[in-house]
Design a protein around this motif. Sequence first.
Motif, PDB file in Angstrom:
ATOM      1  N   TYR B  56      70.627 -42.633  59.244  1.00 53.18           N
ATOM      2  CA  TYR B  56      70.795 -41.149  60.112  1.00 53.18           C
ATOM      3  C   TYR B  56      71.703 -40.207  59.235  1.00 53.18           C
ATOM      4  CZ  TYR B  56      68.306 -43.758  63.864  1.00 53.18           C
ATOM      5  OH  TYR B  56      67.464 -44.452  64.410  1.00 53.18           O
ATOM      6  N   PHE B  57      73.078 -40.898  58.812  1.00 48.47           N
ATOM      7  CA  PHE B  57      73.680 -40.057  57.874  1.00 48.47           C
ATOM      8  C   PHE B  57      73.074 -39.358  56.709  1.00 48.47           C
ATOM      9  CE2 PHE B  57      77.371 -41.651  60.179  1.00 48.47           C
ATOM     10  CZ  PHE B  57      78.064 -40.570  60.554  1.00 48.47           C
ATOM     11  N   ARG B  60      70.561 -36.862  57.843  1.00 42.73           N
ATOM     12  CA  ARG B  60      71.413 -35.919  58.257  1.00 42.73           C
ATOM     13  C   ARG B  60      71.467 -34.923  56.949  1.00 42.73           C
ATOM     14  NH1 ARG B  60      77.518 -35.697  60.711  1.00 42.73           N
ATOM     15  NH2 ARG B  60      77.818 -36.148  58.457  1.00 42.73           N
ATOM     16  N   ILE B  63      68.469 -32.903  55.443  1.00 44.06           N
ATOM     17  CA  ILE B  63      68.257 -31.804  56.398  1.00 44.06           C
ATOM     18  C   ILE B  63      69.332 -30.767  56.154  1.00 44.06           C
ATOM     19  CG2 ILE B  63      67.769 -30.802  58.620  1.00 44.06           C
ATOM     20  CD1 ILE B  63      67.391 -33.856  59.427  1.00 44.06           C
ATOM     21  N   ILE B  64      70.806 -31.265  56.091  1.00 41.34           N
ATOM     22  CA  ILE B  64      71.705 -30.212  55.930  1.00 41.34           C
ATOM     23  C   ILE B  64      71.390 -29.308  54.585  1.00 41.34           C
ATOM     24  CG2 ILE B  64      74.264 -30.193  55.117  1.00 41.34           C
ATOM     25  CD1 ILE B  64      74.774 -32.018  57.518  1.00 41.34           C
ATOM     26  N   VAL B  67      70.077 -26.110  54.931  1.00 40.29           N
ATOM     27  CA  VAL B  67      70.459 -25.099  55.787  1.00 40.29           C
ATOM     28  C   VAL B  67      71.659 -24.170  54.782  1.00 40.29           C
ATOM     29  CG1 VAL B  67      71.754 -24.587  57.737  1.00 40.29           C
ATOM     30  CG2 VAL B  67      70.410 -26.262  57.800  1.00 40.29           C
ATOM     31  N   PHE B  70      75.792 -24.656  55.043  1.00 40.90           N
ATOM     32  CA  PHE B  70      76.252 -25.383  56.155  1.00 40.90           C
ATOM     33  C   PHE B  70      77.682 -25.809  56.209  1.00 40.90           C
ATOM     34  CE2 PHE B  70      76.796 -29.135  58.708  1.00 40.90           C
ATOM     35  CZ  PHE B  70      75.754 -28.933  59.841  1.00 40.90           C
ATOM     36  N   HIS B 202      81.930 -36.031  61.419  1.00 47.87           N
ATOM     37  CA  HIS B 202      81.343 -36.863  62.427  1.00 47.87           C
ATOM     38  C   HIS B 202      80.476 -36.223  63.143  1.00 47.87           C
ATOM     39  CE1 HIS B 202      81.737 -40.671  64.016  1.00 47.87           C
ATOM     40  NE2 HIS B 202      81.277 -40.107  65.226  1.00 47.87           N
ATOM     41  N   ASN B 203      80.738 -35.083  63.344  1.00 44.26           N
ATOM     42  CA  ASN B 203      79.912 -33.968  64.158  1.00 44.26           C
ATOM     43  C   ASN B 203      79.974 -32.418  63.733  1.00 44.26           C
ATOM     44  OD1 ASN B 203      78.367 -32.625  65.815  1.00 44.26           O
ATOM     45  ND2 ASN B 203      78.858 -33.633  67.587  1.00 44.26           N
ATOM     46  N   PRO B 204      79.255 -32.195  62.345  1.00 49.29           N
ATOM     47  CA  PRO B 204      79.717 -30.938  61.880  1.00 49.29           C
ATOM     48  C   PRO B 204      78.745 -29.744  62.629  1.00 49.29           C
ATOM     49  CG  PRO B 204      78.463 -32.213  60.496  1.00 49.29           C
ATOM     50  CD  PRO B 204      78.532 -33.072  61.462  1.00 49.29           C
ATOM     51  N   LEU B 205      77.818 -30.250  63.406  1.00 48.71           N
ATOM     52  CA  LEU B 205      76.936 -29.339  63.939  1.00 48.71           C
ATOM     53  C   LEU B 205      77.751 -28.304  64.939  1.00 48.71           C
ATOM     54  CD1 LEU B 205      74.016 -28.170  64.133  1.00 48.71           C
ATOM     55  CD2 LEU B 205      73.552 -29.914  65.901  1.00 48.71           C
ATOM     56  N   GLN B 206      78.491 -29.037  65.747  1.00 41.74           N
ATOM     57  CA  GLN B 206      79.332 -28.141  66.699  1.00 41.74           C
ATOM     58  C   GLN B 206      80.060 -26.982  66.084  1.00 41.74           C
ATOM     59  OE1 GLN B 206      82.368 -30.579  68.758  1.00 41.74           O
ATOM     60  NE2 GLN B 206      82.250 -31.916  67.222  1.00 41.74           N
ATOM     61  N   PHE B 208      79.526 -25.605  62.954  1.00 39.04           N
ATOM     62  CA  PHE B 208      78.553 -24.704  62.285  1.00 39.04           C
ATOM     63  C   PHE B 208      78.085 -23.705  63.489  1.00 39.04           C
ATOM     64  CE2 PHE B 208      74.218 -23.549  61.310  1.00 39.04           C
ATOM     65  CZ  PHE B 208      74.490 -22.951  60.181  1.00 39.04           C
ATOM     66  N   LEU B 209      77.734 -24.201  64.733  1.00 33.84           N
ATOM     67  CA  LEU B 209      77.376 -23.268  65.782  1.00 33.84           C
ATOM     68  C   LEU B 209      78.352 -22.567  66.284  1.00 33.84           C
ATOM     69  CD1 LEU B 209      74.665 -25.944  67.258  1.00 33.84           C
ATOM     70  CD2 LEU B 209      74.203 -23.674  65.935  1.00 33.84           C
ATOM     71  N   VAL B 210      79.295 -23.130  66.580  1.00 34.88           N
ATOM     72  CA  VAL B 210      80.547 -22.270  67.505  1.00 34.88           C
ATOM     73  C   VAL B 210      81.584 -22.104  66.458  1.00 34.88           C
ATOM     74  CG1 VAL B 210      82.094 -22.519  69.559  1.00 34.88           C
ATOM     75  CG2 VAL B 210      79.830 -24.068  69.189  1.00 34.88           C
TER      76      VAL B 210
END
Lengths: 223, 223
Positions: B56-57, B60, B63-64, B67, B70, B202-206, B208-210
Amino acid sequence: DSTAHPELEAKDFDEETQKALEEIDSCQNEIEALNEQASEEILKVEQKFNQLRKPYFDKRAEIISKVPNFWTTAFTNHPDLNSLLEEGEEDCFQHLTKLDVEEFEDIKSGYRLHFHFEDNPYFDNTVLTKEFQLGNLGAPTSLSIPIRWKDDMDLTQTNEPTCTRTGRKRQLDQRSFFTWYNDHVDPTSDSIAEIIKDDLWHNPLQYFLVPDVELGNGVDDEE
Amino acid sequence: DSTAHPELEAKDFDEETQKALEEIDSCQNEIEALNEQASEEILKVEQKFNQLRKPYFDKRAEIISKVPNFWTTAFTNHPDLNSLLEEGEEDCFQHLTKLDVEEFEDIKSGYRLHFHFEDNPYFDNTVLTKEFQLGNLGAPTSLSIPIRWKDDMDLTQTNEPTCTRTGRKRQLDQRSFFTWYNDHVDPTSDSIAEIIKDDLWHNPLQYFLVPDVELGNGVDDEE
Ligand SMILES: [Ca+2]
Ligand SMILES: [Ca+2]
Ligand SMILES: [Mg+2]
Ligand SMILES: [Mg+2]
């Protein structure tokens, strides 16, 4: 349930980026699920070994009860704990008969330190317990069984904590035992509780046997 | 092998106490053996889940890479990392293409942070790696791949770290990214490395988004 991020709904990214972010989110969900599974498996291992260790801790407690002043000696010999005891407290600790550490079933969530005392001139309690609730629900807290001091024997009214050493020593020295016992300001970084739980209780024999060599120098070189 | 305590040989206790201490020591040996077994089992669980998380990493990361910006966006949005970047470094970070965290097989012993950069005006490296060796053998150390700065582009020569905020912010602010990268004074309490490894990666999406809402206030209210 593919996303916990409301921003992903806002669709202010181009289509390709939007799709990529949703795929990243989906990877994150898989990773998060595996993290939770890992935590559960680790907890099970720790619980299993707590059960396996228990008979040895029980047997140890039984043998320790036959050695006069075992816990008092181990506690007062411990280099990080001996400076905690103020003068009246040292005398009080002559009546300590047993120390016990009780970890909660979900070992992530907390523990209790039980100090057992024989009849003594200071208080009526037979057990003093300080409990730490460090679980995921709510803010971490600690609490203590209130001490029923005998008349004019309240040691928290007579002691001024000493503050004569430096660094780690100083930090520990700023509290007496009973000041620490009644202090619940920052339960997640209670270094004295951690030393008692992870070091003293874990292997008290080394402290029973080996007095702190520094103690031979007398008290507080800096004075 | 019943004792690791030479004091137990000294026989300056009465016979009964001596026997009790030897029995305590024997309990301690059993407990210690169980502790080691527990550590090994927990390590195996962690290694198993590292393997299960890896696909999964990897997915990820793939996909990253599609972007734009990112990692740069996630890093600069992170409330504890954005203050790290000095002005020249922010520009340099526009060339960051990939961030990777590599935990050692024995996950207790260390990890590497890999910062991948495209061709850029600042240095010739394509990857900057900071490595932490925190294992049981020897003192913990960290080390970094030396940066091959281009002529007159050494950002560590041009930046004065800012020290304008308070508390945690101040602590982080006292270093720029490259000052942190080259700093190996206290590898066991490198809060920036830990934030990158345990939070950002561990969770970069949060992130990237906020964007950090506080950023909207402009810089350094205290000035
Ligand atoms: Ca003290
Ligand atoms: Ca800074
Ligand atoms: Mg016991
Ligand atoms: Mg990745």
